[in-house]
Scaffold this active site. Structure first.
Site, PDB file in Angstrom:
ATOM      1  N   GLU A 160      -6.973  17.857   2.878  1.00 44.73           N
ATOM      2  CA  GLU A 160      -6.627  17.034   1.700  1.00 44.73           C
ATOM      3  C   GLU A 160      -7.814  16.987   0.717  1.00 44.73           C
ATOM      4  O   GLU A 160      -7.630  17.161  -0.493  1.00 44.73           O
ATOM      5  CB  GLU A 160      -6.265  15.633   2.202  1.00 44.73           C
ATOM      6  CG  GLU A 160      -6.118  14.551   1.161  1.00 44.73           C
ATOM      7  CD  GLU A 160      -5.979  13.166   1.833  1.00 44.73           C
ATOM      8  OE1 GLU A 160      -5.202  13.030   2.804  1.00 44.73           O
ATOM      9  OE2 GLU A 160      -6.675  12.226   1.400  1.00 44.73           O
ATOM     10  N   LYS A 178      -5.194  14.810  12.689  1.00 46.45           N
ATOM     11  CA  LYS A 178      -5.181  13.939  11.504  1.00 46.45           C
ATOM     12  C   LYS A 178      -6.486  14.081  10.729  1.00 46.45           C
ATOM     13  O   LYS A 178      -6.494  14.113   9.494  1.00 46.45           O
ATOM     14  CB  LYS A 178      -4.970  12.479  11.910  1.00 46.45           C
ATOM     15  CG  LYS A 178      -5.167  11.455  10.773  1.00 46.45           C
ATOM     16  CD  LYS A 178      -4.089  11.571   9.722  1.00 46.45           C
ATOM     17  CE  LYS A 178      -4.310  10.838   8.421  1.00 46.45           C
ATOM     18  NZ  LYS A 178      -4.924   9.576   8.338  1.00 46.45           N
ATOM     19  N   HIS A 181      -6.308  17.256   8.853  1.00 44.60           N
ATOM     20  CA  HIS A 181      -5.385  17.020   7.730  1.00 44.60           C
ATOM     21  C   HIS A 181      -6.154  16.422   6.545  1.00 44.60           C
ATOM     22  O   HIS A 181      -6.025  16.862   5.408  1.00 44.60           O
ATOM     23  CB  HIS A 181      -4.250  16.076   8.158  1.00 44.60           C
ATOM     24  CG  HIS A 181      -3.489  15.463   7.010  1.00 44.60           C
ATOM     25  ND1 HIS A 181      -3.994  14.414   6.257  1.00 44.60           N
ATOM     26  CD2 HIS A 181      -2.290  15.762   6.458  1.00 44.60           C
ATOM     27  CE1 HIS A 181      -3.134  14.106   5.302  1.00 44.60           C
ATOM     28  NE2 HIS A 181      -2.088  14.906   5.403  1.00 44.60           N
ATOM     29  N   ASN A 182      -6.952  15.408   6.829  1.00 39.81           N
ATOM     30  CA  ASN A 182      -7.692  14.760   5.743  1.00 39.81           C
ATOM     31  C   ASN A 182      -8.734  15.688   5.143  1.00 39.81           C
ATOM     32  O   ASN A 182      -8.965  15.656   3.934  1.00 39.81           O
ATOM     33  CB  ASN A 182      -8.346  13.472   6.241  1.00 39.81           C
ATOM     34  CG  ASN A 182      -7.337  12.361   6.450  1.00 39.81           C
ATOM     35  OD1 ASN A 182      -6.161  12.609   6.678  1.00 39.81           O
ATOM     36  ND2 ASN A 182      -7.786  11.122   6.370  1.00 39.81           N
ATOM     37  N   SER A 228      -0.132   9.651   8.499  1.00 41.65           N
ATOM     38  CA  SER A 228      -0.492   9.936   7.112  1.00 41.65           C
ATOM     39  C   SER A 228       0.664   9.616   6.184  1.00 41.65           C
ATOM     40  O   SER A 228       1.825   9.770   6.533  1.00 41.65           O
ATOM     41  CB  SER A 228      -0.891  11.395   6.925  1.00 41.65           C
ATOM     42  OG  SER A 228      -1.185  11.621   5.550  1.00 41.65           O
TER      43      SER A 228
HETATM   44  P1  NBP Z   1      -7.413  -2.507   7.396  1.00 41.82           P
HETATM   45  O1  NBP Z   1      -8.062  -1.262   7.807  1.00 41.82           O
HETATM   46  O2  NBP Z   1      -7.848  -3.168   6.156  1.00 41.82           O
HETATM   47  O3  NBP Z   1      -7.530  -3.571   8.606  1.00 41.82           O
HETATM   48  C1  NBP Z   1      -7.056  -4.872   8.484  1.00 41.82           C
HETATM   49  C2  NBP Z   1      -6.427  -5.323   9.783  1.00 41.82           C
HETATM   50  O4  NBP Z   1      -7.374  -5.263  10.862  1.00 41.82           O
HETATM   51  C3  NBP Z   1      -5.987  -6.771   9.695  1.00 41.82           C
HETATM   52  O5  NBP Z   1      -4.779  -6.911  10.426  1.00 41.82           O
HETATM   53  C4  NBP Z   1      -7.120  -7.501  10.379  1.00 41.82           C
HETATM   54  O6  NBP Z   1      -6.762  -8.754  10.885  1.00 41.82           O
HETATM   55  C5  NBP Z   1      -7.423  -6.552  11.482  1.00 41.82           C
HETATM   56  N1  NBP Z   1      -8.694  -6.778  12.166  1.00 41.82           N
HETATM   57  C6  NBP Z   1      -9.964  -6.581  11.748  1.00 41.82           C
HETATM   58 BR1  NBP Z   1     -10.419  -6.055  10.064  1.00 41.82          BR
HETATM   59  N2  NBP Z   1     -10.891  -6.871  12.663  1.00 41.82           N
HETATM   60  C7  NBP Z   1     -10.203  -7.272  13.736  1.00 41.82           C
HETATM   61  C8  NBP Z   1     -10.594  -7.709  15.019  1.00 41.82           C
HETATM   62  N3  NBP Z   1     -11.879  -7.750  15.377  1.00 41.82           N
HETATM   63  N4  NBP Z   1      -9.630  -8.077  15.892  1.00 41.82           N
HETATM   64  C9  NBP Z   1      -8.325  -8.036  15.533  1.00 41.82           C
HETATM   65  N5  NBP Z   1      -7.896  -7.603  14.327  1.00 41.82           N
HETATM   66  C10 NBP Z   1      -8.814  -7.226  13.434  1.00 41.82           C
HETATM   67  O7  NBP Z   1      -5.812  -2.325   7.321  1.00 41.82           O
HETATM   68  P2  NBP Z   1      -4.929  -1.116   6.786  1.00 41.82           P
HETATM   69  O8  NBP Z   1      -5.395  -0.627   5.466  1.00 41.82           O
HETATM   70  O9  NBP Z   1      -3.524  -1.574   6.940  1.00 41.82           O
HETATM   71  O10 NBP Z   1      -5.200   0.065   7.815  1.00 41.82           O
HETATM   72  C11 NBP Z   1      -4.937  -0.082   9.206  1.00 41.82           C
HETATM   73  C12 NBP Z   1      -5.361   1.182   9.913  1.00 41.82           C
HETATM   74  O11 NBP Z   1      -4.579   2.269   9.434  1.00 41.82           O
HETATM   75  C13 NBP Z   1      -6.818   1.571   9.676  1.00 41.82           C
HETATM   76  O12 NBP Z   1      -7.347   2.118  10.842  1.00 41.82           O
HETATM   77  C14 NBP Z   1      -6.722   2.626   8.616  1.00 41.82           C
HETATM   78  O13 NBP Z   1      -7.820   3.518   8.644  1.00 41.82           O
HETATM   79  C15 NBP Z   1      -5.436   3.315   8.999  1.00 41.82           C
HETATM   80  N6  NBP Z   1      -4.762   4.023   7.914  1.00 41.82           N
HETATM   81  C16 NBP Z   1      -4.696   3.497   6.674  1.00 41.82           C
HETATM   82  C17 NBP Z   1      -4.042   4.180   5.657  1.00 41.82           C
HETATM   83  C18 NBP Z   1      -3.947   3.586   4.296  1.00 41.82           C
HETATM   84  O14 NBP Z   1      -3.420   4.273   3.400  1.00 41.82           O
HETATM   85  N7  NBP Z   1      -4.411   2.374   4.071  1.00 41.82           N
HETATM   86  C19 NBP Z   1      -3.418   5.392   5.933  1.00 41.82           C
HETATM   87  C20 NBP Z   1      -3.457   5.891   7.207  1.00 41.82           C
HETATM   88  C21 NBP Z   1      -4.135   5.205   8.190  1.00 41.82           C
HETATM   89  P3  NBP Z   1      -6.908 -10.073   9.968  1.00 41.82           P
HETATM   90  O15 NBP Z   1      -5.665 -10.120   9.139  1.00 41.82           O
HETATM   91  O16 NBP Z   1      -6.982 -11.165  10.961  1.00 41.82           O
HETATM   92  O17 NBP Z   1      -8.154  -9.914   9.153  1.00 41.82           O
END
Ligand code: NBP
Length: 477
Positions: A190, A183, A186-187, A128
């Site tokens: 939140e 987690k 936590h959400n 988080s």
């Molecule tokens: P996203 O959730 O937007 O995911 C994008 C990533 O997933 C890219 O690297 C993409 O590759 C890859 N991907 C996908 Br979509 N499908 C795929 C597949 N079939 N095979 C391989 N790679 C694949 O990214 P994020 O916002 O950085 O979040 C990442 C994780 O962290 C998520 O689970 C999210 O819930 C969690 N999270 C996010 C936050 C936040 O604040 N954003 C906070 C805490 C946790 P590509 O580049 O080739 O499309």
């Protein structure tokens, strides 16, 4: 030299996590389905540390020291399974896969079980703090085997947020899905925190008569006291922001339909399954949902009811103090409910979660970080089997002191027609727990009447049924 850790999935979260590891001196192997992202990261941030960019799964795995540690940071759900299917055949006994995505803990339990059969440690990890947290120090909630934490722990401790006392905001939460479960809660908490803050804002606006920038000032003042927290801090920032296009308060030009990604809903779904009353979190989820029902809201605009009347300046200041009391008391209740859910999940799945340690790692890095969490940590550390946060003497005393104002605020909100489902649900929970007798006795009578569902008596052992359709004598079943 081989990389000590690898990150696959280099969108905002993965990229910043990889940079965080590198900035802390670890050599980091990089991989992303679309290689352009990997190249971009190295071009922009390669100078920050030691990166080993790779394009194929084979090269990625080969770049890692053994036992391998690889972090998956892709979109939660099917993409996580796709990545596991791609990498697992290339791994060996003792290797560790860390899933830092927002996985549902039941998926994490399944993945952990499947990979364990192959001798691979699967560490479902809640992270988080959003983008900024990933880069500068998130709160980290790893599950999985205790053995995997031995090699992983020190690395996670170095990249985690540090609490005010310097302690890293990471702990081994418990086996398999424990980290993702925590987690999830936590959400949920939140969501509840945000709902309560929203109700306080609405009351200050409609009843207090304050404009947004003055409400920002009130939140800033609150943020120097017991409500000191990240969410109160950013509330003041959002409320004081002025829309550049119109010159109006930003909060007045944003469409009032709240969205959600689903972790709050999961928290409530699980609570329903575990039989844990998390009414504050549920109200927060429902209220977001209600806000999005535009047709329903439009069709209801002419329903009769009071229009809020703003108080005069003298009374408004007193009212604002009362709202602070109501917000604080309601916050204690929503944390009470959230920790109850963690305790219930821990009992259901045999995780042995240390509630004090969970409170401790939420003190920094995460969205609900707050001075308040140090008090929760202290309460559970003093009494690990505390049945409820409300059973802690200090929290009980604070609520006792706040409750006159809490009730007064709800009376005003009700009279003036300002919806306060979070404050109200919290107070109802509190009063229900205090009540010597609940109408559950009547419920049991009704159930026995229409469905012969039986009941227990207060004065005798056993299970009873009244012959409602007959002569109404009581039989023991
Ligand atoms: P996203 O959730 O937007 O995911 C994008 C990533 O997933 C890219 O690297 C993409 O590759 C890859 N991907 C996908 Br979509 N499908 C795929 C597949 N079939 N095979 C391989 N790679 C694949 O990214 P994020 O916002 O950085 O979040 C990442 C994780 O962290 C998520 O689970 C999210 O819930 C969690 N999270 C996010 C936050 C936040 O604040 N954003 C906070 C805490 C946790 P590509 O580049 O080739 O499309």
């Amino acid at each position: 030299t081989p990389a000590q850790i690898g990150v696959t999935g280099l969108a905002v979260m993965g990229r910043n996590l990889a940079r965080n590891f590198a900035r802390n001196g670890y050599a980091v192997a990089l991989h992303n389905r679309t290689p352009a992202r990997t190249r971009e990261l190295v071009e922009e941030f390669g100078h920050e540390g030691t990166f080993a960019p790779t394009e194929s799964a084979e090269d990625f795995v080969a770049a890692l020291e053994r036992p391998r540690r690889l972090v998956i940071m892709v979109k939660a759900g099917d993409p996580t399974d796709a990545v596991i299917r791609e990498f697992a055949p290339l791994l060996e006994q003792g290797d560790v896969i860390i899933d830092g995505g927002n996985a549902h803990f039941a998926d994490t339990r399944r993945r952990e079980r499947e990979l364990r059969e192959q001798g691979i440690h699967f560490v479902g990890t809640g992270i988080s703090g959003g983008e900024e947290g990933a880069l500068h120090g998130p709160s980290i909630m790893p599950g999985g085997s205790a053995e995997s934490y031995e090699s992983l722990g020190p690395m996670l401790e170095s990249i985690a947020a540090k609490a005010a006392d310097g302690a890293p905001c990471v702990t081994h939460v418990g086996p398999d899905g424990a980290g993702h479960f925590v987690k999830m809660v936590h959400n949920g908490i939140e969501y509840a925190d945000m709902q309560l803050i929203g109700e306080a804002y609405q009351l200050l606006r409609d009843v207090g008569g304050y404009p947004p920038d003055e409400i920002a000032g009130i939140f800033r003042a609150w943020n120097t006291g017991r409500l000191d927290s990240y969410l109160i801090e950013i509330t003041a920032e959002v409320l004081s922001h002025v829309d550049s296009a119109t010159g109006r308060p930003f909060v007045d030009v944003v469409a009032d339909q709240a969205e959600q990604k689903g972790t709050g809903r999961w928290t409530v779904q699980l609570a329903l399954e575990l039989g844990v009353p998390v009414s504050g979190i549920a109200e927060a989820v429902f209220t977001r949902s209600l806000s999005g029902h535009t047709a329903l809201r439009r069709a209801s605009q002419d329903l009769d009811g009071p229009k809020p009347q703003a108080l005069g300046p003298g009374e408004a200041a007193t009212f604002a103090d009362r709202v602070e009391q109501a917000l604080y008391a309601s916050k204690i209740v929503s944390y009470t409910q959230g920790f109850h859910e963690i305790a219930a999940g821990s009992a259901e799945y045999d995780w042995n979660v240390d509630l004090g340690a969970v409170a401790a790692i939420w003190r920094g890095g995460c969205i609900i970080r707050a001075a308040f969490l140090d008090r929760i940590r202290a309460a559970y550390d003093a009494q690990p089997d505390l049945p409820s946060l409300l059973a802690d003497d200090e929290f009980a005393a604070e609520i006792a002191e706040a409750q006159d104002d809490w009730r007064a605020v709800l009376v005003t909100a009700t009279e003036q027609g300002v919806p306060t489902p979070g404050f109200a649900a919290a107070l109802a929970y509190y009063d229900a727990l205090r009540a010597e007798r609940l109408p559950a006795a009547l419920t049991q009578g009704q159930r026995d009447y229409f469905g012969a569902h039986t009941y227990h008596r207060t004065d005798a052992e056993g299970t009873f049924h009244t012959l409602w359709a007959g002569d109404r004598t009581e039989v023991q079943s």
